[in-house]
Design an enzyme around this catalytic site. Structure first.
Site, PDB file in Angstrom:
ATOM      1  N   GLU A 244       0.847  -1.194   0.000  1.00  0.00           N
ATOM      2  CA  GLU A 244       0.000   0.000   0.000  1.00  0.00           C
ATOM      3  C   GLU A 244       0.876   1.235   0.000  1.00  0.00           C
ATOM      4  OE1 GLU A 244      -3.520  -1.890   2.900  1.00  0.00           O
ATOM      5  OE2 GLU A 244      -2.103  -0.403   3.668  1.00  0.00           O
ATOM      6  N   LYS A 246       2.389   4.479   1.347  1.00  0.00           N
ATOM      7  CA  LYS A 246       2.599   5.003   2.713  1.00  0.00           C
ATOM      8  C   LYS A 246       2.452   6.522   2.644  1.00  0.00           C
ATOM      9  CE  LYS A 246       5.572   4.784   6.761  1.00  0.00           C
ATOM     10  NZ  LYS A 246       5.135   6.111   7.234  1.00  0.00           N
ATOM     11  N   ARG A 251      -1.697   9.652  11.434  1.00  0.00           N
ATOM     12  CA  ARG A 251      -2.469   8.438  11.699  1.00  0.00           C
ATOM     13  C   ARG A 251      -3.728   8.817  12.457  1.00  0.00           C
ATOM     14  NH1 ARG A 251      -0.029   3.197  12.276  1.00  0.00           N
ATOM     15  NH2 ARG A 251      -1.665   1.615  12.080  1.00  0.00           N
ATOM     16  N   ARG A 267      -2.326   8.326  17.016  1.00  0.00           N
ATOM     17  CA  ARG A 267      -1.625   7.067  17.289  1.00  0.00           C
ATOM     18  C   ARG A 267      -1.248   6.950  18.752  1.00  0.00           C
ATOM     19  NH1 ARG A 267       4.276   6.664  14.783  1.00  0.00           N
ATOM     20  NH2 ARG A 267       4.458   5.181  16.487  1.00  0.00           N
ATOM     21  N   GLU A 299      -5.039   7.253   7.354  1.00  0.00           N
ATOM     22  CA  GLU A 299      -4.069   8.341   7.353  1.00  0.00           C
ATOM     23  C   GLU A 299      -4.803   9.574   6.849  1.00  0.00           C
ATOM     24  OE1 GLU A 299       0.150   9.151   8.145  1.00  0.00           O
ATOM     25  OE2 GLU A 299      -1.070   7.354   8.406  1.00  0.00           O
ATOM     26  N   LYS A 403       2.252  -5.724   3.790  1.00  0.00           N
ATOM     27  CA  LYS A 403       1.510  -6.438   4.830  1.00  0.00           C
ATOM     28  C   LYS A 403       1.140  -7.844   4.363  1.00  0.00           C
ATOM     29  CE  LYS A 403      -0.623  -2.023   6.144  1.00  0.00           C
ATOM     30  NZ  LYS A 403      -1.891  -1.262   6.269  1.00  0.00           N
ATOM     31  N   ARG A 416       4.640  -3.533  17.155  1.00  0.00           N
ATOM     32  CA  ARG A 416       5.426  -3.345  15.933  1.00  0.00           C
ATOM     33  C   ARG A 416       5.675  -4.734  15.379  1.00  0.00           C
ATOM     34  NH1 ARG A 416       7.722   1.179  14.175  1.00  0.00           N
ATOM     35  NH2 ARG A 416       7.534   2.195  16.204  1.00  0.00           N
ATOM     36  N   LYS A 422       7.722  -1.392   6.470  1.00  0.00           N
ATOM     37  CA  LYS A 422       7.646  -0.098   5.788  1.00  0.00           C
ATOM     38  C   LYS A 422       8.919   0.091   4.984  1.00  0.00           C
ATOM     39  CE  LYS A 422       9.163   2.352   9.973  1.00  0.00           C
ATOM     40  NZ  LYS A 422       8.881   3.441  10.937  1.00  0.00           N
TER      41      LYS A 422
END
Length: 584
Positions: A244, A246, A251, A267, A299, A403, A416, A422
């Site tokens: 996806e 970024k 967030r 976040r 986002e 992901k 995490r 990322k």
């Protein structure tokens, strides 16, 4: 006094296990004798007064009003208090010292109701003023975090448990209970309800009595950094994954309740509802009629609609933070949704991403420039992913999120995870893969402070571990600003929870208060620095080579700095990357 004496015991300890034991015994005693005091005890031990999302602050500032209260409570001038604070670097120690002076002279304050702080201080004895003052300063300075308090609460509940026995095959009830309390808090961060449920139904039933609830913030799932498409393909070679864009925004976890109200959280679980009234209006318009409640992970990105253009985070940061009036908005935003955690009363975090994404797509309409689904690609072709990365950067994104899609693809709040990576374009040429967030804990003298000692944070040991000195690349203006900011944070001696080699002799030490984003050329094993010691080398730590400051992170707390385990993972990834280069 009981709480203060427990804090006093902790103040001379540096080991996490011992500190946890002291907190556990303190909480066991409270549960057994005055369970009605468990809630305020937890708030005080965590140095909080309300859940983070309620936005309740003491609002008394960090210094001047406390100094005034101390001076009046103990019969000293404000100048005398300031002088001793400068010498000792700790207003709590000042209060303690002044209390001893007051006792020796036989003098005390009589006007106990002049203001709340003064009356509290006047009522204290022994070591109480030390910790009361620190609580007023919102910094207990004891080297343990909320995570330790939660672990101690779980363990205390096991000792006091009257409701049920541990589930079968529970090898270590203390560890399991600590894990349960931490996990429950990550999806339901409200001490008030957790304490009530724990006292009435027990710790083993806590996951059933305190569950994911719309209107209560959950900490979002986070990603680990990687440096190349090749490493992604290697990591996920046996797993279907999706990429996806970024986005360079903020967030937002957006909650919609069945009564038609919205709550928007950052976040860090802070309420941003008043900052984004336009977001609520957009989602009211674009959710399908069948949708009665939801929690979206998104986002929010600054957006120039006339030119259909994404704008950087810096533009979004110019927007007012609360009480925003829709008619006065000058920075428009587009919501990019990439996950749904809850829908129409159904919790979805245990579903794999393909299912969650399907539910997301079928529940909302898109409106370009207002609400869109994150642009995604499912492919394992190196060339296609590289093109997708380039396309994301071309339109103003930071890079890609990668992901797992069909397996090992549940949503893990506050973690995490290895299942999210990322890949930022900016870091592909850097062998460490990402910038790091570090805490200045000391400095060496120069024209202002000439160089700073930075540290990462070890979550398990709850200590700050030195990782590098940074002293180049600053302008005189930068140095002056950074030095001025940290001058008020100087302390007389290093904290017991600072892990620093004896050979390093900084000129001054600081309270751990700031977080700096830092880039570096690479990571190296170090005989001097202590970051991640024992993880990649039994006796040596890891350090950064050629570090340079990117910015001060005002959105992060010191305990949210890059962890020692992340540093170790970056070092291992760097070795893989270098090995790959050698092969070519």
């Amino acid at each position: 006094m009981f709480l203060a004496l427990a804090f006093d015991l902790i103040s001379v300890e540096s080991g996490r296990i011992v500190i946890t034991d002291i907190l556990c015994n303190m909480l066991r005693t409270v549960i057994a004798t005055t369970p009605e005091d468990l809630l305020p005890t937890l708030y005080l031990a965590s140095n909080e007064i309300a859940p983070a999302h309620e936005g309740v602050k003491l609002g008394i500032g960090k210094g001047s009003s406390i100094i005034k209260a101390i001076s009046e409570a103990f019969g000293r001038t404000e100048a005398q208090v300031v002088q001793q604070n400068t010498e000792l670097g700790d207003l709590g120690l000042v209060a303690d010292t002044l209390r001893q002076i007051a006792n020796e002279s036989g003098k005390g304050c009589k006007d106990k109701k002049k203001d709340l702080m003064k009356s509290l201080l006047v009522a204290t004895t022994d070591c109480e003023p030390l910790y009361l003052t620190r609580l007023l300063q919102e910094n207990l300075r004891l080297g343990f975090s909320r995570q330790t308090v939660l672990a101690a609460l779980g363990q205390a509940a096991v000792y006091n448990e009257e409701h049920s026995k541990p589930p079968r095959n529970t090898k270590n009830p203390l560890d399991e209970a600590a894990k349960i309390v931490k996990e429950v808090f990550s999806v339901f961060p409200v001490y008030d309800i957790i304490v009530s449920a724990l006292l009435t139904s027990g710790v083993w039933n806590l996951p059933m009595t305190c569950t994911f609830t719309p209107g209560i913030p959950v900490r979002p799932m986070l990603a680990k950094a990687t440096t190349s498409v090749d490493l992604i393909l290697k990591k996920f070679r046996d797993t279907v994954f999706t990429c996806e864009y970024k986005y360079d925004g903020e967030r937002a976890l957006i909650h919609y309740m069945e009564d038609g109200t919205f709550e928007i959280f950052s976040r860090h679980a802070e309420r941003n509802t008043g900052k984004y009234p336009d977001v609520a209006l957009v989602l009211s318009r674009l959710k399908k009629p069948s949708v009665k409640s939801f929690i979206l992970d998104c986002e929010v990105v600054a957006f120039y609609r006339e030119k259909n253009k994404l704008l950087p985070l810096q533009t979004l940061s110019t927007r007012a933070h609360k009480n925003v009036n829709v008619s006065n908005i000058k920075v428009d935003v587009c919501i990019f949704a990439f996950d749904v955690l809850y829908l129409n009363g159904q919790l979805l975090i245990q579903e794999n991403l393909n299912i969650r994404r399907e539910r997301l797509y079928e529940s909302f309409e898109e409106d370009p420039g207002y609400f869109q689904f994150a642009t995604a690609l499912t492919s394992s072709d190196n060339g296609e992913i590289q093109e997708f990365l380039n396309a994301s950067v071309d339109i103003g994104c930071e890079g890609l999120m990668i992901k797992t899609l069909y397996s090992d693809a549940t949503y893990e709040p506050a973690k995490r995870s290895n299942n999210w990576l990322k890949l930022k374009k900016d870091y592909m040429d850097s062998s460490i893969g990402d910038s790091v967030d570090l805490v200045p804990i000391a400095a060496f003298h120069g024209r202002f402070f000439g160089a700073f000692l930075l540290a990462c944070y070890d979550v398990d040991k709850e200590e700050f571990q030195s990782i590098c000195n940074i002293g180049t690349g600053f302008s005189d203006v930068d140095l002056q600003e950074l030095s001025s900011s940290l001058c008020s944070k100087v302390i007389a001696t290093p904290k017991q929870y600072y892990r620093v080699d004896d050979g390093l002799n900084p000129d001054v030490w600081f309270e751990p208060t700031e977080v700096w984003e830092v880039k570096a050329a690479d990571l190296t094993i170090s005989p001097v620095h202590r970051a991640a010691i024992g993880i990649v080398d039994p006796d040596k730590g890891i350090s950064l080579r050629f570090p340079r400051l990117v910015r001060v992170r005002k959105d992060k707390k010191p305990e949210e700095a890059t962890s020692s385990h992340q540093i170790a993972e970056m070092y291992q990834a760097q070795k893989l990357n270098q090995a790959k280069g050698d092969d070519h």
